[in-house]
Design a protein around this motif. Structure first.
Motif, PDB file in Angstrom:
ATOM      1  N   GLY A 127       0.812  -1.222   0.000  1.00 45.87           N
ATOM      2  CA  GLY A 127       0.000   0.000   0.000  1.00 45.87           C
ATOM      3  C   GLY A 127       0.841   1.266   0.000  1.00 45.87           C
ATOM      4  O   GLY A 127       0.314   2.360  -0.129  1.00 45.87           O
ATOM      5  N   GLU A 153      -7.459   2.956  -3.711  1.00 44.07           N
ATOM      6  CA  GLU A 153      -6.621   3.363  -4.852  1.00 44.07           C
ATOM      7  C   GLU A 153      -6.976   4.698  -5.507  1.00 44.07           C
ATOM      8  O   GLU A 153      -7.532   4.727  -6.604  1.00 44.07           O
ATOM      9  CB  GLU A 153      -6.630   2.269  -5.916  1.00 44.07           C
ATOM     10  CG  GLU A 153      -5.523   2.471  -6.934  1.00 44.07           C
ATOM     11  CD  GLU A 153      -5.307   1.247  -7.803  1.00 44.07           C
ATOM     12  OE1 GLU A 153      -4.235   0.652  -7.710  1.00 44.07           O
ATOM     13  OE2 GLU A 153      -6.230   0.874  -8.569  1.00 44.07           O
ATOM     14  N   GLU A 183      -4.580   7.140  -5.820  1.00 42.32           N
ATOM     15  CA  GLU A 183      -3.319   7.779  -6.190  1.00 42.32           C
ATOM     16  C   GLU A 183      -3.259   7.964  -7.699  1.00 42.32           C
ATOM     17  O   GLU A 183      -3.333   6.990  -8.438  1.00 42.32           O
ATOM     18  CB  GLU A 183      -2.181   6.870  -5.698  1.00 42.32           C
ATOM     19  CG  GLU A 183      -0.826   7.514  -5.705  1.00 42.32           C
ATOM     20  CD  GLU A 183      -0.759   8.756  -4.852  1.00 42.32           C
ATOM     21  OE1 GLU A 183      -0.952   8.651  -3.636  1.00 42.32           O
ATOM     22  OE2 GLU A 183      -0.523   9.838  -5.414  1.00 42.32           O
ATOM     23  N   THR A 210      -2.191   5.350 -10.665  1.00 41.44           N
ATOM     24  CA  THR A 210      -2.146   4.001 -10.103  1.00 41.44           C
ATOM     25  C   THR A 210      -3.429   3.271 -10.458  1.00 41.44           C
ATOM     26  O   THR A 210      -4.513   3.783 -10.184  1.00 41.44           O
ATOM     27  CB  THR A 210      -2.026   4.068  -8.571  1.00 41.44           C
ATOM     28  OG1 THR A 210      -1.011   5.000  -8.234  1.00 41.44           O
ATOM     29  CG2 THR A 210      -1.684   2.715  -8.002  1.00 41.44           C
ATOM     30  N   ASP A 252      -4.423  -2.033  -8.449  1.00 40.30           N
ATOM     31  CA  ASP A 252      -5.423  -2.711  -7.630  1.00 40.30           C
ATOM     32  C   ASP A 252      -6.700  -2.904  -8.426  1.00 40.30           C
ATOM     33  O   ASP A 252      -7.364  -3.925  -8.340  1.00 40.30           O
ATOM     34  CB  ASP A 252      -5.712  -1.900  -6.363  1.00 40.30           C
ATOM     35  CG  ASP A 252      -4.489  -1.800  -5.466  1.00 40.30           C
ATOM     36  OD1 ASP A 252      -3.555  -2.599  -5.666  1.00 40.30           O
ATOM     37  OD2 ASP A 252      -4.458  -0.929  -4.579  1.00 40.30           O
ATOM     38  N   ARG A 253      -7.019  -1.876  -9.205  1.00 33.13           N
ATOM     39  CA  ARG A 253      -8.210  -1.965 -10.030  1.00 33.13           C
ATOM     40  C   ARG A 253      -8.159  -3.164 -10.955  1.00 33.13           C
ATOM     41  O   ARG A 253      -9.120  -3.924 -11.068  1.00 33.13           O
ATOM     42  CB  ARG A 253      -8.318  -0.684 -10.869  1.00 33.13           C
ATOM     43  CG  ARG A 253      -9.293  -0.796 -11.964  1.00 33.13           C
ATOM     44  CD  ARG A 253      -9.437   0.497 -12.728  1.00 33.13           C
ATOM     45  NE  ARG A 253     -10.809   0.589 -13.166  1.00 33.13           N
ATOM     46  CZ  ARG A 253     -11.431   1.699 -13.456  1.00 33.13           C
ATOM     47  NH1 ARG A 253     -10.811   2.839 -13.355  1.00 33.13           N
ATOM     48  NH2 ARG A 253     -12.668   1.690 -13.835  1.00 33.13           N
ATOM     49  N   GLY A 278      -7.817   6.605   1.476  1.00 32.28           N
ATOM     50  CA  GLY A 278      -6.836   5.536   1.297  1.00 32.28           C
ATOM     51  C   GLY A 278      -5.962   5.385   2.526  1.00 32.28           C
ATOM     52  O   GLY A 278      -5.394   4.325   2.768  1.00 32.28           O
ATOM     53  N   ASN A 304      -3.369  -3.748   1.693  1.00 31.18           N
ATOM     54  CA  ASN A 304      -3.598  -3.357   0.310  1.00 31.18           C
ATOM     55  C   ASN A 304      -3.996  -4.572  -0.545  1.00 31.18           C
ATOM     56  O   ASN A 304      -3.670  -5.708  -0.218  1.00 31.18           O
ATOM     57  CB  ASN A 304      -2.299  -2.728  -0.214  1.00 31.18           C
ATOM     58  CG  ASN A 304      -2.326  -2.470  -1.687  1.00 31.18           C
ATOM     59  OD1 ASN A 304      -1.749  -3.212  -2.480  1.00 31.18           O
ATOM     60  ND2 ASN A 304      -3.032  -1.429  -2.076  1.00 31.18           N
ATOM     61  N   SER A 313       2.865   3.826  -4.261  1.00 32.11           N
ATOM     62  CA  SER A 313       1.740   3.077  -4.818  1.00 32.11           C
ATOM     63  C   SER A 313       2.157   2.239  -6.024  1.00 32.11           C
ATOM     64  O   SER A 313       1.376   1.453  -6.528  1.00 32.11           O
ATOM     65  CB  SER A 313       0.668   4.052  -5.269  1.00 32.11           C
ATOM     66  OG  SER A 313       1.136   4.764  -6.410  1.00 32.11           O
ATOM     67  N   GLY A 363      -8.003   5.949 -13.032  1.00 35.30           N
ATOM     68  CA  GLY A 363      -7.251   4.705 -13.156  1.00 35.30           C
ATOM     69  C   GLY A 363      -7.261   4.125 -14.556  1.00 35.30           C
ATOM     70  O   GLY A 363      -7.188   2.925 -14.736  1.00 35.30           O
TER      71      GLY A 363
END
Ligand code: FMN
Lengths: 543, 158
Positions: free
Chosen positions: A165, A194, A196, A199, A202-203, A282, A319, A424, B120
């Motif tokens: 994270g 998420e 940031e 970044t 994670d998605r 976050g 994370n 991140s 994203g």
């Protein structure tokens, strides 16, 4: 039996370029052509090709097509599927070489090594069966039937896994804090906020392999004695929320969440909690406040969440990427994990490569790879023949790296020595057409917007920094402004309440250090890149 | 005059959730379009949470709004990855095309222009979002074409 499988990348990037319409057209045209029984169209997560339009791969031939439009679908069917002829116009050859294995257990693609992303893009994320076919839930089964909670925790400790994270805190150690607390309730939270900029790792894990998160959370729950988990997902990530919810429902139906999992005494369930748009959420304590239905303002630490967390109970916040590593560590062992990466930073790291770069996207590489390898080998360099100006690693609060750092190994300790961090995992590449002062102003605009307003240092400090920068980028700056900015930034670093205000000055001070001349030029009304709209300097405006 | 009974139904539907305020506000906003004082007062009454606290939450998160907005909400990203790929030029063009600044709504009530946090999808930067739909690899011209499309098709755009 299907003769062909068409995997179409259905991730947020390809959807933004029309992937849904292409898929619908494929299914429709295949049905019309009477091929629905012979060709299976599978939506998969990212295929690792970005910014090249809609991407698909056809098996068994393993032919990739990119930039596919609805109008192209008929041709792909009539040529490739019916006649076995590759549609050269759309053929995408720039795929990483055939997947090979580093060792028995780890696939490698070019310089990339896939641990966290091993399933993303190769399985249908909406199918629990496909996850299970890739050894999914085997680690959980083994842990619950053959291992004690202490053994699970020991394995994670021994692996040396550090939280992905941003703070890189050793995961096993964190779990140990919560495990030793006595409480009627404990919680596992997956941090999928998420926010940031730059970044999206994670998605794409949430979209492409949601079961790996569920399995990691359940293992964490078993290790520390928690029965309830929450996945806190940004409200903006609609597709992540959908895929995660579907995965949770399937896991419940298959007895992998709920009561007495694998016939053991272990009960564990997971719910999603959606964010409502706030970058600061976050931060783990702000996130907890948000789940509690409040403004997401950070709490005082200590006490830390493993002792006093959600609703005052011991809570582990990890994370997404951290959790995605857990099942594989349990399955393949700590020493396997330690065999990847460097001694002090074991494992792989997922980076998102963005900015002025030919081949942007999501990559997973062993810790210790150099910036040059990422930018030039994997990223194919900078577009339009421009030069490399700087890179920012770790998001908007990340440190600044310049051409002198191109051969620096990217690992936690070596970066720290250079005044940067992995953060991140966003790697923003900036070419030499850009103006550094304008870029810093962009960072600070972000901080002004995202400061939660709780502490004066962050709220007012960023506001004043922005004023100074606006003067510089409009030709109204004076010589003393630079020292003032430096002074203010270092005061914020020491005085801000949470990680946001403390880290915001990092890129500002980094740019001032490496590109001081550019700032000085701006006080003289000159912008090297010609991006700042300099107005005729007005001496009185500086007062 | 909004039908405030709906608020009670929404609150009741979250009976079994611990600390559901954010979920309640999301549903209430979906129902009423925005979080007006009247509606928030009703939320306070039914949940027995002080109005000041509810207002604090409603104004903290960017997905909530206490003001009414246009039919289509355009959210432009100007974070660094979009910025270095020309998002300013896109935004400037949209501003001139619509004749409004960020944070404003057009006189005909069609469009509200806002910033978005990072969506994203930076590999296709610069990006913007109209309602729930994301558009990538933009140029100023493409952006205007997209908005024209919305104007022509009204709210039925997929
Ligand atoms: C301003 C700020 C924003 C943060 N944003 C995130 C985030 O989006 N995702 C995340 O996992 N951690 C984020 N963190 C770090 C979390 O506070 C926390 O350290 C992390 O979730 C712990 O997980 P890990 O141990 O697996 O790394 C943020 C921290 C700060 C100070």
């Amino acid at each position: 039996m299907h003769r062909f499988h068409i995997l179409i990348a259905m991730d947020s990037h390809t959807i933004a370029q029309g992937a849904r319409a292409v898929k619908d057209a494929l299914v429709q045209d295949l049905t019309l052509a009477g091929l629905a029984q012979e060709v299976r169209v599978v939506e998969t997560g990212t295929l690792g090709i970005y910014g090249k339009g809609v991407v698909m791969v056809i098996f068994p031939d393993a032919v990739y097509y990119a930039g596919v439009k609805v109008e192209d679908v008929a041709e792909i069917i009539s040529e490739h599927i019916m006649k076995g002829r590759i549609v050269e116009r759309l053929h995408y050859r720039d795929i990483p070489a055939q997947e090979v294995r580093v060792d028995e257990k780890t696939p490698r693609i070019g310089k990339q090594v896939r641990v966290v992303l091993k399933n993303a893009g190769s399985i249908d994320p909406e199918s629990i069966e496909e996850y299970i076919a890739e050894d999914g839930y085997e680690a959980l089964g083994r842990a619950l039937t053959e291992m004690t909670p202490e053994q699970v925790m020991e394995e994670v400790k021994k692996s040396g896994l550090q939280g992905r994270g941003g703070a890189f805190f050793p995961t096993g150690v964190k779990w140990g804090f919560a495990a030793r607390e006595k409480s009627d309730e404990k919680f596992i939270i997956c941090n999928a906020d998420e926010g940031e900029p730059g970044t999206f790792k994670d998605r794409l894990i949430l979209e492409g392999d949601p079961h790996s998160i569920i399995e990691g959370m359940a293992l964490a729950g078993y290790a520390v004695g928690a029965q309830q988990g929450y996945v806190y997902i940004r409200g903006e990530y609609r597709m992540s929320i959908q895929h995660m919810q579907m995965a949770i429902d399937q896991a419940r139906k298959n007895g992998l969440l709920g009561k007495k999992i694998f016939g053991s005494k272990f009960n564990f369930d997971i719910e999603i909690r959606e964010g409502a748009g706030a970058y600061i959420c976050g931060e783990e304590t702000a996130l907890i406040e948000s789940i509690e239905g409040k403004r997401g303002e950070p709490r005082n630490k200590p006490p830390f969440p493993p002792s006093v967390g959600l609703w005052g109970k011991p809570t582990i916040v990890n994370n997404v990427e951290t959790l995605a590593n857990i099942a594989q560590i349990i399955l393949k062992g700590a020493s396997w994990f330690r065999g990847l990466g460097t001694q002090n930073s074991p494992g792989t790291k997922v980076f998102t490569l963005v900015g002025n770069i030919n081949n942007p996207g999501l990559i997973e590489v062993p810790m210790g790879i150099t910036l040059r390898e990422i930018v030039y080998d994997i990223g194919h360099g900078i577009p339009g023949g421009k030069g490399f100006l700087l890179a920012q690693l770790g998001g908007t609060t990340g440190g600044i790296l310049t051409s002198e750092h191109l051969d620096l190994p990217l690992a936690v300790d070596s970066l720290r020595a250079a005044g940067a961090g992995m953060g991140s995992g966003a790697l923003l590449v900036v070419d030499d057409r850009q103006c550094v002062v304008d870029l810093v102003q962009n960072f600070v605009e972000f901080f002004v917007h995202e400061s939660c307003g709780l502490c004066t240092m962050c709220r007012e400090g960023n506001g004043r920094l922005l004023e100074l920068l606006q003067r510089l980028t409009t030709g109204k700056g004076v010589a003393g402004d630079i020292a003032l900015m430096e002074n203010l930034a270092s005061t914020m670093m020491r005085g801000a309440f949470c990680g946001l205000g403390q880290a915001a000055p990092i890129p500002i001070l980094g740019c001032l250090r490496y590109f001081r001349d550019e700032f000085i030029q701006h006080t003289q009304g000159v912008c090297r890149a010609g991006r700042c709209k300099m107005q005729a300097s007005d001496d009185t405006a500086a007062a | 005059m909004p039908n405030l009974n709906k608020v009670d139904t929404i609150v009741k539907s979250y009976e079994n959730m611990r600390t559901p305020l954010i979920y309640i506000l999301k549903d209430v906003q979906n129902e009423f379009g925005h979080l007006s004082e009247e509606v928030l007062t009703q939320v306070a009454k039914t949940t027995r949470i002080p109005l000041s606290e509810i207002y604090g939450v409603a104004t903290f998160y960017s997905l909530f709004t206490v003001k009414s907005k246009g039919k289509h909400i355009i959210r432009c990203c100007n974070n660094a990855p979009c910025h270095v790929n020309g998002s300013n030029e896109v935004l400037d063009k949209i501003k001139t095309y619509l004749g409004i600044e960020v944070g404003e709504t057009t006189a005909d009530g069609e469009f509200t222009l806002e910033y978005t946090s990072c969506l994203g999808v930076c590999a296709v930067a610069p990006v913007l979002m109209v309602n729930e739909e994301i558009y990538g690899n933009l140029t100023p011209e493409k952006a205007v074409a997209i908005l024209k499309d919305y104007k022509m098709k009204g709210s039925v755009h997929a």
